[in-house]
Design a protein around this motif. Structure first.
Motif, mmCIF file in Angstrom:
data_model
loop_
_atom_site.group_PDB
_atom_site.id
_atom_site.type_symbol
_atom_site.label_atom_id
_atom_site.label_comp_id
_atom_site.label_asym_id
_atom_site.label_seq_id
_atom_site.Cartn_x
_atom_site.Cartn_y
_atom_site.Cartn_z
ATOM 1 N N ARG A 89 2.895 4.894 -4.880
ATOM 2 C CA ARG A 89 1.533 5.199 -5.293
ATOM 3 C C ARG A 89 1.371 5.005 -6.802
ATOM 4 N N ASP A 139 0.584 -1.472 -5.685
ATOM 5 C CA ASP A 139 -0.192 -0.650 -4.764
ATOM 6 C C ASP A 139 -1.613 -1.199 -4.605
ATOM 7 N N GLY A 140 -1.972 -1.547 -3.376
ATOM 8 C CA GLY A 140 -3.318 -2.038 -3.077
ATOM 9 C C GLY A 140 -3.502 -3.532 -3.248
ATOM 10 N N ASP A 168 -5.434 3.872 -0.931
ATOM 11 C CA ASP A 168 -4.633 3.319 -2.015
ATOM 12 C C ASP A 168 -5.488 2.825 -3.181
ATOM 13 N N THR A 215 0.813 -1.212 0.000
ATOM 14 C CA THR A 215 0.000 0.000 0.000
ATOM 15 C C THR A 215 0.847 1.263 0.000
ATOM 16 N N SER A 216 0.349 2.269 -0.696
ATOM 17 C CA SER A 216 0.969 3.592 -0.658
ATOM 18 C C SER A 216 0.415 4.423 0.490
ATOM 19 N N ALA A 217 -0.472 3.822 1.273
ATOM 20 C CA ALA A 217 -1.103 4.534 2.393
ATOM 21 C C ALA A 217 -0.949 3.703 3.659
ATOM 22 N N SER A 246 5.027 -0.972 2.353
ATOM 23 C CA SER A 246 4.925 0.242 1.550
ATOM 24 C C SER A 246 5.094 -0.071 0.075
ATOM 25 N N THR A 267 -10.350 2.676 0.678
ATOM 26 C CA THR A 267 -9.094 3.064 1.316
ATOM 27 C C THR A 267 -8.309 4.000 0.395
#
Length: 247
Positions: free
Chosen positions: A51, A56-57, A229, A10-12, A48, A227
């Motif tokens: 993004r 990502d995700g 991401d 995830t980027s978040a 991490s 969310t």
């Protein structure tokens, strides 16, 4: 030992970590760019990702074991396909299903269940597959136990529990892949939703489905939590009458 380990790129990461804490998971191990959170049954590892990157995700299907070499031997003895491989964290086991889907079993020294995590929350990993029988055989070979009271009919999914926590499910699909990040909640939805909304996590009820044999009052409700991401976290929730069956 066998425990579910879902890895979400995830980027978040800070936001996802906060969401999981709000859902009743508790902090486990943490480091630079990663964090592991414990549910009462199963674990989630956040890593991490840049993004917008392909990672990502995404959620990676995986399990934790005590001894990689012994786990590989037992899996092969029980008819599974398992091979030892090197990784940055040491030896691990690569499991391959008949449909070509693969996942890893990583050794861990953390075997206990946290007493302060929400007892109604369980980590669920889904293996999407066109070969339900083959995927179910592969999960049985790694020591997963057929679920006594599955959420869905066997024509749709084959569900297993891991001895040390979490649910593993083979779900009928056109192509083999890992599903997203899914949690099961065995408590009252009327208590979960008010807990999430004030924390900034509006959960949308997207479907309500009949459960195995129609035996679950009100069926199973899918709650979707968007969310940052761009990928949702899904919660499978049912009424309190089914709490014991979902654990």
């Amino acid at each position: 030992m066998l425990r579910v380990l879902a890895t979400r790129y995830t980027s978040a990461l800070p936001e996802l970590r906060r969401l999981l804490l709000d859902l009743g998971l508790v902090p486990g191990e943490e480091g630079d760019g990663w964090a592991v959170l414990d549910s009462h049954s199963g674990r989630v590892r956040l890593r991490s990702a840049e993004r917008g990157s392909p990672q990502d995700g995404t959620t990676v299907f995986g399990v934790e074991v005590r001894d990689a070499q012994e786990f590989a031997r037992r899996t092969v003895d029980d008819g599974g396909r398992a091979a030892l491989e090197d990784s940055a964290g040491g030896p691990r086991v690569r499991i391959t299903g008949p449909d070509g889907f693969g996942f890893t079993a990583e050794p861990t020294s953390h075997a206990g269940r946290p007493v302060d995590a929400d007892p109604d929350m369980t980590v669920r990993l889904e293996w999407n597959t066109p070969d339900l029988d083959g995927a179910a055989a592969a999960l049985a070979a790694i020591g997963a136990r057929p679920r006594q009271e599955p959420l869905f009919a066997p024509e749709r999914a084959r569900e297993f529990t891991a001895k040390n926590g979490g649910v593993l499910a083979a779900v009928r699909a056109d192509a083999a892949s890992a599903g997203g990040l899914v949690l099961e909640y065995a408590g009252r939805r009327s208590e979960l939703l008010p807990r999430l909304a004030p924390a900034g996590w509006p959960a949308e009820e997207v479907t309500e489905e009949e459960a195995e044999g129609g035996s679950r009052p009100g069926g199973v409700v899918r709650l979707r939590i968007p969310t940052p991401d761009g990928r949702d976290v899904m919660i499978l929730a049912a009424g309190p009458a089914t709490a014991a069956r979902m654990r």
